[in-house]
Each structure stands twice: as C-alpha cells, then as structure tokens.
Design a protein around this motif. Structure first.
Motif, PDB file in Angstrom:
ATOM      1  N   SER A 132       0.840  -1.198   0.000  1.00  0.00           N
ATOM      2  CA  SER A 132       0.000   0.000   0.000  1.00  0.00           C
ATOM      3  C   SER A 132       0.874   1.247   0.000  1.00  0.00           C
ATOM      4  O   SER A 132       0.574   2.233  -0.692  1.00  0.00           O
ATOM      5  CB  SER A 132      -0.914  -0.029   1.204  1.00  0.00           C
ATOM      6  N   LEU A 133       1.987   1.236   0.783  1.00  0.00           N
ATOM      7  CA  LEU A 133       2.899   2.388   0.824  1.00  0.00           C
ATOM      8  C   LEU A 133       3.554   2.603  -0.530  1.00  0.00           C
ATOM      9  O   LEU A 133       3.705   3.747  -0.978  1.00  0.00           O
ATOM     10  CB  LEU A 133       3.974   2.178   1.899  1.00  0.00           C
ATOM     11  N   LYS A 134       3.936   1.508  -1.173  1.00  0.00           N
ATOM     12  CA  LYS A 134       4.533   1.639  -2.515  1.00  0.00           C
ATOM     13  C   LYS A 134       3.528   2.269  -3.470  1.00  0.00           C
ATOM     14  O   LYS A 134       3.866   3.168  -4.248  1.00  0.00           O
ATOM     15  CB  LYS A 134       4.965   0.272  -3.045  1.00  0.00           C
ATOM     16  N   SER A 135       2.298   1.798  -3.390  1.00  0.00           N
ATOM     17  CA  SER A 135       1.251   2.344  -4.262  1.00  0.00           C
ATOM     18  C   SER A 135       1.029   3.813  -3.929  1.00  0.00           C
ATOM     19  O   SER A 135       0.905   4.658  -4.828  1.00  0.00           O
ATOM     20  CB  SER A 135      -0.022   1.540  -4.059  1.00  0.00           C
ATOM     21  N   GLU A 138       3.907   5.864  -5.127  1.00  0.00           N
ATOM     22  CA  GLU A 138       3.834   6.016  -6.583  1.00  0.00           C
ATOM     23  C   GLU A 138       2.791   7.072  -6.951  1.00  0.00           C
ATOM     24  O   GLU A 138       3.040   7.961  -7.784  1.00  0.00           O
ATOM     25  CB  GLU A 138       3.471   4.666  -7.208  1.00  0.00           C
ATOM     26  N   LYS A 139       1.647   7.007  -6.276  1.00  0.00           N
ATOM     27  CA  LYS A 139       0.592   7.986  -6.548  1.00  0.00           C
ATOM     28  C   LYS A 139       1.036   9.373  -6.112  1.00  0.00           C
ATOM     29  O   LYS A 139       0.764  10.378  -6.781  1.00  0.00           O
ATOM     30  CB  LYS A 139      -0.694   7.592  -5.836  1.00  0.00           C
ATOM     31  N   LEU A 140       1.756   9.443  -4.956  1.00  0.00           N
ATOM     32  CA  LEU A 140       2.257  10.723  -4.460  1.00  0.00           C
ATOM     33  C   LEU A 140       3.286  11.301  -5.419  1.00  0.00           C
ATOM     34  O   LEU A 140       3.266  12.503  -5.714  1.00  0.00           O
ATOM     35  CB  LEU A 140       2.845  10.542  -3.056  1.00  0.00           C
ATOM     36  N   ARG A 141       4.176  10.458  -5.942  1.00  0.00           N
ATOM     37  CA  ARG A 141       5.160  10.942  -6.927  1.00  0.00           C
ATOM     38  C   ARG A 141       4.443  11.460  -8.178  1.00  0.00           C
ATOM     39  O   ARG A 141       4.811  12.488  -8.736  1.00  0.00           O
ATOM     40  CB  ARG A 141       6.128   9.817  -7.304  1.00  0.00           C
ATOM     41  N   HIS A 142       3.449  10.735  -8.604  1.00  0.00           N
ATOM     42  CA  HIS A 142       2.698  11.149  -9.788  1.00  0.00           C
ATOM     43  C   HIS A 142       2.000  12.495  -9.527  1.00  0.00           C
ATOM     44  O   HIS A 142       2.010  13.393 -10.374  1.00  0.00           O
ATOM     45  CB  HIS A 142       1.687  10.063 -10.152  1.00  0.00           C
ATOM     46  N   LEU A 143       1.440  12.610  -8.281  1.00  0.00           N
ATOM     47  CA  LEU A 143       0.782  13.865  -7.920  1.00  0.00           C
ATOM     48  C   LEU A 143       1.792  14.998  -7.845  1.00  0.00           C
ATOM     49  O   LEU A 143       1.521  16.116  -8.300  1.00  0.00           O
ATOM     50  CB  LEU A 143       0.031  13.695  -6.587  1.00  0.00           C
ATOM     51  N   MET A 144       2.971  14.731  -7.298  1.00  0.00           N
ATOM     52  CA  MET A 144       4.012  15.766  -7.198  1.00  0.00           C
ATOM     53  C   MET A 144       4.477  16.169  -8.595  1.00  0.00           C
ATOM     54  O   MET A 144       4.710  17.353  -8.858  1.00  0.00           O
ATOM     55  CB  MET A 144       5.186  15.244  -6.346  1.00  0.00           C
TER      56      MET A 144
END
Length: 163
Positions: A132-135, A138-144
C-alpha cells in the motif's frame, strides 16, 4: 571242742585273716588305682570346665558383640529407611514437577504457536502495508509530478488567456 577242731577253726580263721589281708591289699591297690583314675578324671573334668568356661566366655562376648552389631544394623536400617522414604518423596516431587513442567510446556507451546500465528499475520499485514505504501508513494510521486508541472507551467492559480 577238741584241739583238732580248735586247730581247724584257728586255721580257718588264720586263712580267712590272710584272705582278708590279701583282699584288703588288693582293695588298697584298686583304691590307689581308683584314686589315680578319679584324680585324672577330676583334672580332666577341671580342664574341661576351664575349656567350657573359656568357650562360654567367648560365646557371651560373641553374643554381646552380635547384639551390638544387631543394634547398629537396626539403626542402619532405620537410617536407610528414612533415606529411602526421602528418596521416594523426592521422586514423587520430581514426577509432579515434571508433570507441571509438561503442562507448562504445553501452555508455552500453545502460546508460541499463537505468537507465531500472530507474527505470520503481522508479516502479511506488513507486506500489505508495504504494498500500500509503494502504491501511495507512486501515486504521491505522480501527484508531485503533476503539481510541479502545473506550477512550472505558470498555472499557479491563474488561467491562461489563450485557453
């Protein structure tokens, strides 16, 4: 009484006297032999009594020693009985402690199994959390990345008039 009769009676009395003297002499010899035998028998009996007395004294001493040894043996048996009873009690205590230890061991094994199961569940949960943290990362990096592009393109809240 005639002289012949008197002589015959006298001869008879003299012969009887001679016979008595001879018999007394023989009796004295026999008596001397008997006294010798009686003396030897008395000495032999005395020595026998001394030997019997010595053996009796040895027997008494032996009986006293045997009685003392028997008393020591009885005491040793009593001591041995006390020690044996202590050993039996110790064995009972040890058996009881072993039973408790086995029961405790069963409880510990159950607790260890429960702990292992809990650890397995925790590891599975941790693996899901990691996933879940990896996901989320990944979503946080995409958002950033989207936020950086948004702010770098100058869209910081202003609308582009060319749109």
């Amino acid at each position: 009484m005639s002289n012949d009769e008197f002589d015959r009676q006298m001869n008879f009395i003299v012969e009887q006297q001679a016979q008595f003297a001879s018999d007394i002499l023989q009796l004295r010899e026999v008596q001397a032999k008997t006294e010798n035998v009686v003396a030897r028998l008395a000495n032999f009996t005395l020595e026998g009594f001394k030997d019997v007395n010595a053996k009796f004294e040895l027997l008494v001493d032996s009986q006293i020693s045997l009685t003392e040894a028997q008393a020591r043996t009885e005491q040793s048996f009593e001591d041995l009985n006390v020690k044996f009873n202590a050993l039996v009690n110790s064995q009972f205590d040890l058996t009881e402690a072993h039973s408790r230890s086995q029961e405790d061991s069963k409880e510990i094994n159950l607790k260890i199994k429960a702990l292992v199961e809990s650890q397995r569940i925790l590891c599975e949960s941790l693996a899901r959390t990691d996933q879940s943290l990896k996901s989320t990362d990944e979503k946080l990096r995409h958002l950033m990345t989207l936020a950086e592009r948004y702010f770098s393109e100058g869209r910081n809240g202003k609308r582009d008039s060319s749109d």
